[in-house]
Design a protein around this motif. Sequence first.
Motif, PDB file in Angstrom:
ATOM      1  N   ILE A 136       0.784  -1.235   0.360  1.00 39.46           N
ATOM      2  CA  ILE A 136      -0.013   0.122   0.084  1.00 39.46           C
ATOM      3  C   ILE A 136       0.978   1.099  -0.349  1.00 39.46           C
ATOM      4  CG2 ILE A 136      -1.125   1.180   1.007  1.00 39.46           C
ATOM      5  CD1 ILE A 136      -2.616  -1.762   2.692  1.00 39.46           C
ATOM      6  N   LEU A 137       0.497   1.600  -0.852  1.00 36.21           N
ATOM      7  CA  LEU A 137       1.296   3.314  -1.277  1.00 36.21           C
ATOM      8  C   LEU A 137       0.149   5.064  -0.686  1.00 36.21           C
ATOM      9  CD1 LEU A 137       3.891   4.855  -1.802  1.00 36.21           C
ATOM     10  CD2 LEU A 137       3.023   4.832  -3.984  1.00 36.21           C
ATOM     11  N   ILE A 138       0.877   5.330   0.284  1.00 34.62           N
ATOM     12  CA  ILE A 138       0.087   6.205   0.954  1.00 34.62           C
ATOM     13  C   ILE A 138       0.296   7.730   0.206  1.00 34.62           C
ATOM     14  CG2 ILE A 138      -0.706   8.418   2.928  1.00 34.62           C
ATOM     15  CD1 ILE A 138      -0.865   6.068   4.587  1.00 34.62           C
ATOM     16  N   ALA A 139      -0.340   8.385  -1.235  1.00 35.12           N
ATOM     17  CA  ALA A 139       0.505   9.481  -1.514  1.00 35.12           C
ATOM     18  C   ALA A 139      -0.422  10.862  -1.272  1.00 35.12           C
ATOM     19  CB  ALA A 139       0.913   9.172  -3.023  1.00 35.12           C
ATOM     20  N   THR A 140      -1.472  11.012   0.004  1.00 35.43           N
ATOM     21  CA  THR A 140      -2.427  12.171  -0.127  1.00 35.43           C
ATOM     22  C   THR A 140      -1.740  13.486  -0.114  1.00 35.43           C
ATOM     23  OG1 THR A 140      -1.889  11.518   1.952  1.00 35.43           O
ATOM     24  CG2 THR A 140      -3.639  10.207   1.009  1.00 35.43           C
ATOM     25  N   GLY A 141      -0.752  13.598  -0.462  1.00 37.74           N
ATOM     26  CA  GLY A 141      -0.605  15.133   0.112  1.00 37.74           C
ATOM     27  C   GLY A 141      -0.185  16.163   1.472  1.00 37.74           C
ATOM     28  N   GLY A 142      -1.172  17.508   1.033  1.00 35.88           N
ATOM     29  CA  GLY A 142      -0.628  17.901   1.966  1.00 35.88           C
ATOM     30  C   GLY A 142      -1.993  19.001   1.994  1.00 35.88           C
ATOM     31  N   TRP A 143      -2.723  20.142   3.236  1.00 35.66           N
ATOM     32  CA  TRP A 143      -3.401  20.267   2.872  1.00 35.66           C
ATOM     33  C   TRP A 143      -3.180  21.721   3.882  1.00 35.66           C
ATOM     34  CZ3 TRP A 143      -7.819  19.065   0.260  1.00 35.66           C
ATOM     35  CH2 TRP A 143      -9.083  19.516   0.276  1.00 35.66           C
ATOM     36  N   PRO A 144      -3.879  22.793   3.480  1.00 33.66           N
ATOM     37  CA  PRO A 144      -3.531  24.161   4.050  1.00 33.66           C
ATOM     38  C   PRO A 144      -4.136  24.003   5.601  1.00 33.66           C
ATOM     39  CG  PRO A 144      -5.070  24.446   1.745  1.00 33.66           C
ATOM     40  CD  PRO A 144      -5.018  23.090   2.230  1.00 33.66           C
ATOM     41  N   SER A 145      -2.796  24.739   5.500  1.00 30.72           N
ATOM     42  CA  SER A 145      -3.244  24.993   7.289  1.00 30.72           C
ATOM     43  C   SER A 145      -3.616  26.154   7.828  1.00 30.72           C
ATOM     44  CB  SER A 145      -1.830  24.774   8.353  1.00 30.72           C
ATOM     45  OG  SER A 145      -1.559  24.659   9.766  1.00 30.72           O
ATOM     46  N   VAL A 146      -4.958  25.574   8.542  1.00 34.20           N
ATOM     47  CA  VAL A 146      -6.030  27.509   9.011  1.00 34.20           C
ATOM     48  C   VAL A 146      -5.770  27.097  10.678  1.00 34.20           C
ATOM     49  CG1 VAL A 146      -7.532  28.052   8.761  1.00 34.20           C
ATOM     50  CG2 VAL A 146      -7.569  26.910   7.103  1.00 34.20           C
ATOM     51  N   PRO A 147      -4.989  28.286  11.180  1.00 34.35           N
ATOM     52  CA  PRO A 147      -4.959  28.760  12.520  1.00 34.35           C
ATOM     53  C   PRO A 147      -5.927  29.131  13.093  1.00 34.35           C
ATOM     54  CG  PRO A 147      -4.267  31.201  11.309  1.00 34.35           C
ATOM     55  CD  PRO A 147      -4.999  29.453  10.591  1.00 34.35           C
ATOM     56  N   GLU A 148      -6.052  29.171  14.781  1.00 35.19           N
ATOM     57  CA  GLU A 148      -7.774  28.750  14.902  1.00 35.19           C
ATOM     58  C   GLU A 148      -7.800  30.150  14.932  1.00 35.19           C
ATOM     59  OE1 GLU A 148     -10.517  27.048  15.627  1.00 35.19           O
ATOM     60  OE2 GLU A 148      -8.937  24.619  15.011  1.00 35.19           O
ATOM     61  N   PHE A 149      -8.467  31.085  15.361  1.00 35.45           N
ATOM     62  CA  PHE A 149      -9.197  32.260  15.310  1.00 35.45           C
ATOM     63  C   PHE A 149     -10.722  32.241  15.330  1.00 35.45           C
ATOM     64  CE2 PHE A 149      -7.481  32.834  11.001  1.00 35.45           C
ATOM     65  CZ  PHE A 149      -8.158  33.912  11.081  1.00 35.45           C
ATOM     66  N   PRO A 150     -11.340  33.950  15.824  1.00 42.00           N
ATOM     67  CA  PRO A 150     -13.069  34.257  15.833  1.00 42.00           C
ATOM     68  C   PRO A 150     -12.910  34.076  14.197  1.00 42.00           C
ATOM     69  CG  PRO A 150     -12.534  34.150  17.862  1.00 42.00           C
ATOM     70  CD  PRO A 150     -10.927  33.973  17.383  1.00 42.00           C
ATOM     71  N   GLY A 151     -13.721  33.373  13.437  1.00 43.38           N
ATOM     72  CA  GLY A 151     -13.748  34.212  12.025  1.00 43.38           C
ATOM     73  C   GLY A 151     -12.836  33.151  10.581  1.00 43.38           C
ATOM     74  N   ASN A 152     -12.562  32.148  11.551  1.00 42.00           N
ATOM     75  CA  ASN A 152     -11.807  31.627  10.756  1.00 42.00           C
ATOM     76  C   ASN A 152     -12.589  30.885   9.149  1.00 42.00           C
ATOM     77  OD1 ASN A 152     -12.903  29.898  11.552  1.00 42.00           O
ATOM     78  ND2 ASN A 152     -10.009  28.824  12.131  1.00 42.00           N
ATOM     79  N   ASP A 153     -13.896  30.877   9.692  1.00 41.99           N
ATOM     80  CA  ASP A 153     -14.984  30.253   8.521  1.00 41.99           C
ATOM     81  C   ASP A 153     -15.021  31.242   7.614  1.00 41.99           C
ATOM     82  OD1 ASP A 153     -15.995  31.256  10.538  1.00 41.99           O
ATOM     83  OD2 ASP A 153     -18.142  30.788  10.084  1.00 41.99           O
ATOM     84  N   LEU A 154     -14.743  32.424   7.677  1.00 40.81           N
ATOM     85  CA  LEU A 154     -15.389  33.341   6.918  1.00 40.81           C
ATOM     86  C   LEU A 154     -13.519  33.601   5.426  1.00 40.81           C
ATOM     87  CD1 LEU A 154     -16.990  36.255   9.061  1.00 40.81           C
ATOM     88  CD2 LEU A 154     -17.563  34.399   7.687  1.00 40.81           C
ATOM     89  N   CYS A 155     -12.874  32.567   5.480  1.00 35.55           N
ATOM     90  CA  CYS A 155     -11.531  32.985   5.044  1.00 35.55           C
ATOM     91  C   CYS A 155     -11.566  32.516   3.708  1.00 35.55           C
ATOM     92  CB  CYS A 155     -10.395  33.206   6.625  1.00 35.55           C
ATOM     93  SG  CYS A 155     -10.260  34.207   7.742  1.00 35.55           S
ATOM     94  N   ILE A 156     -10.529  32.118   3.332  1.00 36.42           N
ATOM     95  CA  ILE A 156     -10.441  30.796   2.477  1.00 36.42           C
ATOM     96  C   ILE A 156      -8.943  31.270   2.145  1.00 36.42           C
ATOM     97  CG2 ILE A 156     -12.490  32.206   0.472  1.00 36.42           C
ATOM     98  CD1 ILE A 156     -10.086  33.605  -0.814  1.00 36.42           C
ATOM     99  N   THR A 157      -8.450  29.929   1.577  1.00 38.36           N
ATOM    100  CA  THR A 157      -7.131  29.163   1.341  1.00 38.36           C
ATOM    101  C   THR A 157      -7.236  28.961   0.121  1.00 38.36           C
ATOM    102  OG1 THR A 157      -8.283  27.338   1.273  1.00 38.36           O
ATOM    103  CG2 THR A 157      -7.897  27.893   3.811  1.00 38.36           C
ATOM    104  N   SER A 158      -5.639  28.575  -0.503  1.00 38.07           N
ATOM    105  CA  SER A 158      -5.095  28.243  -1.397  1.00 38.07           C
ATOM    106  C   SER A 158      -6.233  27.618  -2.302  1.00 38.07           C
ATOM    107  CB  SER A 158      -4.042  28.634  -1.568  1.00 38.07           C
ATOM    108  OG  SER A 158      -3.138  26.482  -0.989  1.00 38.07           O
ATOM    109  N   ASN A 159      -6.993  26.963  -1.793  1.00 30.40           N
ATOM    110  CA  ASN A 159      -7.803  25.809  -2.356  1.00 30.40           C
ATOM    111  C   ASN A 159      -9.142  26.753  -3.064  1.00 30.40           C
ATOM    112  OD1 ASN A 159      -6.356  23.542  -1.036  1.00 30.40           O
ATOM    113  ND2 ASN A 159      -7.644  22.778  -0.277  1.00 30.40           N
ATOM    114  N   GLU A 160      -9.516  27.752  -2.318  1.00 34.43           N
ATOM    115  CA  GLU A 160     -10.465  27.926  -2.222  1.00 34.43           C
ATOM    116  C   GLU A 160     -10.922  29.940  -4.064  1.00 34.43           C
ATOM    117  OE1 GLU A 160     -11.276  25.498   0.330  1.00 34.43           O
ATOM    118  OE2 GLU A 160     -10.349  27.700   1.177  1.00 34.43           O
TER     119      GLU A 160
END
Length: 447
Positions: A136-160
Amino acid sequence: MSDYDYDLFVIGAGSGGVRASRIAASHGAKVAVAEEYRIGGTCVIRGCVPKKMLVYGSMFAEELGHADKYGWTIEGATFDWNALRSFVMADVDRLEGLYGNTLSSHEVELFRERATIAGPHEVTLASGKTVSAGTILIATGGWPSVPEFPGNDLCITSNEVFHLEQQPKSLVVQGGGYIAMEFASIFNALGTEVSVINRSDKVLRGYDVQIVERMLHIAMERGIDFRMSCEIEKVERDGDCLLVHTGTENPIRADQVLIATGRKPNSEGLGLENVGVELAGNGAIKVDEYNQTSCESIYAVGDVTDRVQLTPVAIREGHAFADSVFGGNKRTIDYDNIPSAVFTQPPLAGVGMTETEARSQYGGVKVYTSDFRPMKNLFSDHVERGLYKMIVDDTSGKILGIHMIGPESPEILQVAAVAVKAGLTKQAFDDTVALHPSMAEELVLLK
């Protein structure tokens, strides 16, 4: 006949996973790969490829700004974000199709669903189906890291960011790495008002300090607002805008907030605990020089291992894995002198040791530089100078590193990286006749 359904089962159809699948299949292995999102992974779908296309689109704004000096009169020119975004996404679709064709042409079976590890030789698909595999080979890459702060759900990352319905008139970017610098540069060139918030007083750690300082000077001259040594405390909505609070001054009003504070290995929820695969503190899968994990039948390549987060590295790791396990050619990857670039405007690139690293390790070094205004920049209203530097061991004359900023720096640096990798000396460059007039000739004229 194998005791398993497949010789190799790959989780993740990004650059590393697809290369490993193709090469293993070419060695005669029966291969399957599972991908829960889209074939191509970060680079093709939401990373370097669409980003570079946005870079090209934003560079055109600069060219258009001084077209009259080239003799061209362009009336009524306007920019349409939707047109650029749609073109980029269409090409992403095209590339995804090519990756899919690569798998099918090598008879690799594709499962378009999430897969998790149930045992050393067992994988469970989201549909409930369980399959077995010798390796089995795992090649799932990385994912944007978002710090915890109020309202971080209103922000976007390089995915969006590639899918924004409209170009933001104002953008706040949090981060000091290459992703933050590149998107700040892209949107600045397209006319967006850009502010960069960075929690330290340095950006682009790992790149040569002198080159980074030149980049910052140019970026500020182009209108990017840098706010160092602060970070976002909270984000809240205010009508159609967002208010970004940093705790040190009045909140910044912005249409969008892009969080670009790094990426983390995408290892959560894969069932690794079921087989005792060891993880580093940041969630990276620990592997040996042959990409093998602490579980003998399970391997990992690419960003999920958190070694060098670059697509060409993941591809080489995937290839080396397939050759080692299925091709009878056990080999490793050399991680020294890997070239890299940051596609700001202008871009910067480097290979080998920075001046600071070389002085620390070698002590006696010589630094050769060329600080010049590229001929192309004579047409621009921006009086921007390129900077090339070469770090050389004072004793042997061996080139330890080359770093540059200026138009087309990544294109020039790729060839120069061969010289550094080969261990050439400064004299070899001095002995080479200049190609004139070009920016690259500065490398053989360094003083």
